[in-house]
Design an enzyme around this catalytic site. Structure first.
Site, mmCIF file in Angstrom:
data_model
loop_
_atom_site.group_PDB
_atom_site.id
_atom_site.type_symbol
_atom_site.label_atom_id
_atom_site.label_comp_id
_atom_site.label_asym_id
_atom_site.label_seq_id
_atom_site.Cartn_x
_atom_site.Cartn_y
_atom_site.Cartn_z
ATOM 1 N N SER A 159 0.828 -1.200 0.000
ATOM 2 C CA SER A 159 0.000 0.000 0.000
ATOM 3 C C SER A 159 0.865 1.254 0.000
ATOM 4 O O SER A 159 1.982 1.254 0.531
ATOM 5 C CB SER A 159 -0.853 -0.020 1.270
ATOM 6 O OG SER A 159 -1.393 1.248 1.527
ATOM 7 N N TYR A 216 -2.290 -1.316 10.850
ATOM 8 C CA TYR A 216 -2.531 -1.822 9.489
ATOM 9 C C TYR A 216 -1.347 -1.479 8.581
ATOM 10 O O TYR A 216 -0.784 -2.336 7.898
ATOM 11 C CB TYR A 216 -3.830 -1.228 8.911
ATOM 12 C CG TYR A 216 -3.923 -1.413 7.408
ATOM 13 C CD1 TYR A 216 -4.233 -2.645 6.862
ATOM 14 C CD2 TYR A 216 -3.658 -0.341 6.538
ATOM 15 C CE1 TYR A 216 -4.279 -2.823 5.475
ATOM 16 C CE2 TYR A 216 -3.699 -0.507 5.163
ATOM 17 C CZ TYR A 216 -4.014 -1.753 4.637
ATOM 18 O OH TYR A 216 -4.039 -1.920 3.272
ATOM 19 N N LYS A 239 1.771 -3.818 6.577
ATOM 20 C CA LYS A 239 2.157 -3.783 5.157
ATOM 21 C C LYS A 239 3.670 -3.622 5.046
ATOM 22 O O LYS A 239 4.320 -4.301 4.250
ATOM 23 C CB LYS A 239 1.443 -2.625 4.433
ATOM 24 C CG LYS A 239 -0.042 -2.852 4.248
ATOM 25 C CD LYS A 239 -0.300 -4.030 3.331
ATOM 26 C CE LYS A 239 -1.751 -4.444 3.310
ATOM 27 N NZ LYS A 239 -1.982 -5.765 2.729
#
Ligand code: NAD
Ligand code: UFG
Length: 340
Positions: free
Chosen positions: A126, A152, A156
């Site tokens: 991301s 989150y 990644k």
């Protein structure tokens, strides 16, 4: 013989559109998804659109018994790993869940790759890994991992490190990290799209809920940024273009000599929040109610990709506009809530 791809999270928003593109390009597709954020009907929709029904396993990717079964029975040429949890706010409240799912799914897949001689994995990363970097556009060789604001995003970044280290340490293992910018839009049929169960955090799903009357207005998070209209700028990419980026990445990885490559998948162009609202209104002939609210904590004023590397090395060229995405997303949501 056709190559076989294991698609984890293949019934989700980006995964389902990618599966369609893979099937259209004659790949054999096996999906594993535990339906934690998707519906089994998506499998039927894939079959309706493509005329092909991929093999489906309803299971958690951390379930090694199921993975062993799949890898024993089928020769997997490559994995595209979408499965994971992605709600930023929830990740702050439940960090252990996010680290567990988002890291252990990858570890389980890497174990299978070694055990069963699968050499290729493509991972959904991301733009969030660019963290507090403010040099625009974002290019793949920039420093990443500094100033990531939530668990989150950290998962990644950690996945990127893990996959790079894996590729370095093993002979003949290949990794492609795809850094997505802001995926929006839906399939032209109106059968596939994004409809989160809870109140959405992301702009387009929120706009859609307002457009169909489930929420009464959009709050634009701040209009005092240093941007032309004062609202934040993001790189919104149609999910069909994003999906196609995976097919191109797959074709690259299947003949790749390098161990690890990274590609941004965006459009290279930024749009402001108000530009999205206006585009949505124009193409759908509605007037979305919105108010200007305070800034949302952690939001950067601007984020957009350089896609030169993907262009040059993958032949990636997005073809859809934000107007297309607004039209397709509204078409999907209207069908989905049965209001058409
Ligand atoms: P999504 O939630 O629609 O799809 C993820 C799919 O994975 C769902 O079908 C879910 O049921 C499944 N899943 C989750 N945990 C699983 C597990 N443990 N085992 C098996 N299946 C599991 O999300 P999406 O928008 O399609 O995103 C796909 C990937 O791309 C995710 O890894 C996400 O973090 C990443 N990504 C998404 C965005 C975005 O804005 N949508 C941006 C950047 C990166
Ligand atoms: N926005 C609003 N009102 C809303 C929702 C969003 O004004 O109700 C604004 C935000 O302030 C931001 C823009 O719309 O300026 C886009 O917001 P999103 O939440 O849709 O997307 P972000 O770029 O903030 O972040 C998303 C994911 C991240 C991911 C990033 C890039 O939430 O996890 O895209 O992939 F890293």
């Amino acid at each position: 013989m056709n190559k076989t791809v294991l698609v984890t999270g293949g019934l989700g928003f980006i995964g389902s559109h990618t599966v369609l593109d893979l099937l259209a390009n004659d790949y054999e597709v096996i999906i594993i998804d535990n339906l934690v954020n998707s519906h089994i009907e998506v499998l039927d929709h894939i079959a309706t659109i493509s005329g092909k029904k991929p093999l489906f396993f309803e299971a958690d990717v951390r379930n090694e018994e199921v993975l062993n079964k799949i890898f024993k029975e089928y020769h997997i040429d490559a994995i595209i790993h979408f499965a994971g949890l992605k709600a930023v706010g929830e990740s702050v409240k439940k960090p252990t869940l996010y680290y567990d799912v988002n890291i252990n799914t990858t570890l389980a897949l890497l174990k299978m790759m070694k055990k069963y001689n699968c050499h290729n994995i493509i991972f959904s990363s991301s733009a969030t890994v660019y963290g507090e970097s403010r040099e625009l556009p974002f290019t793949e060789n920039m420093n990443v991992g500094v100033g990531i604001k939530n668990p989150y995003g950290e998962t990644k970044y950690i996945n990127e490190l893990l996959l790079k280290d894996f590729a370095t340490s093993e002979d003949d293992m290949h990794v492609i990290l795809l850094r997505y910018f802001n995926p929006i839009g839906a399939h032209k049929s109106g059968l596939l799209g994004e409809d989160p169960k809870d109140i959405p955090n992301n702009l387009m799903p929120y706009v859609l809920k307002v457009a169909v009357g489930e929420l009464d207005h959009l709050t634009v998070f701040g209009d005092d940024y240093d941007t032309p209209d004062g609202t934040c700028i993001r790189d919104y990419i149609h999910v069909l273009d994003l999906a196609h980026g995976h097919v191109l990445a797959l074709s690259k990885i299947l003949g790749m000599k390098d161990k690890c490559e990274i590609y941004n998948l965006g459009t290279g162009k930024g749009s402001s929040v108000l530009e999205i609202v206006h585009a949505f209104n124009n193409v759908n002939h509605i007037k979305l109610p919105y108010v200007i609210g305070p800034r949302r904590e952690g939001d950067a004023a601007m984020s957009f990709a350089s896609i030169e590397k993907a262009r040059k090395e993958l032949g990636f060229e997005p073809i859809y506009t934000i107007e297309d995405a607004c039209l397709d997303a509204f078409n999907f949501i209207k069908k989905h809530v049965g209001k058409e």
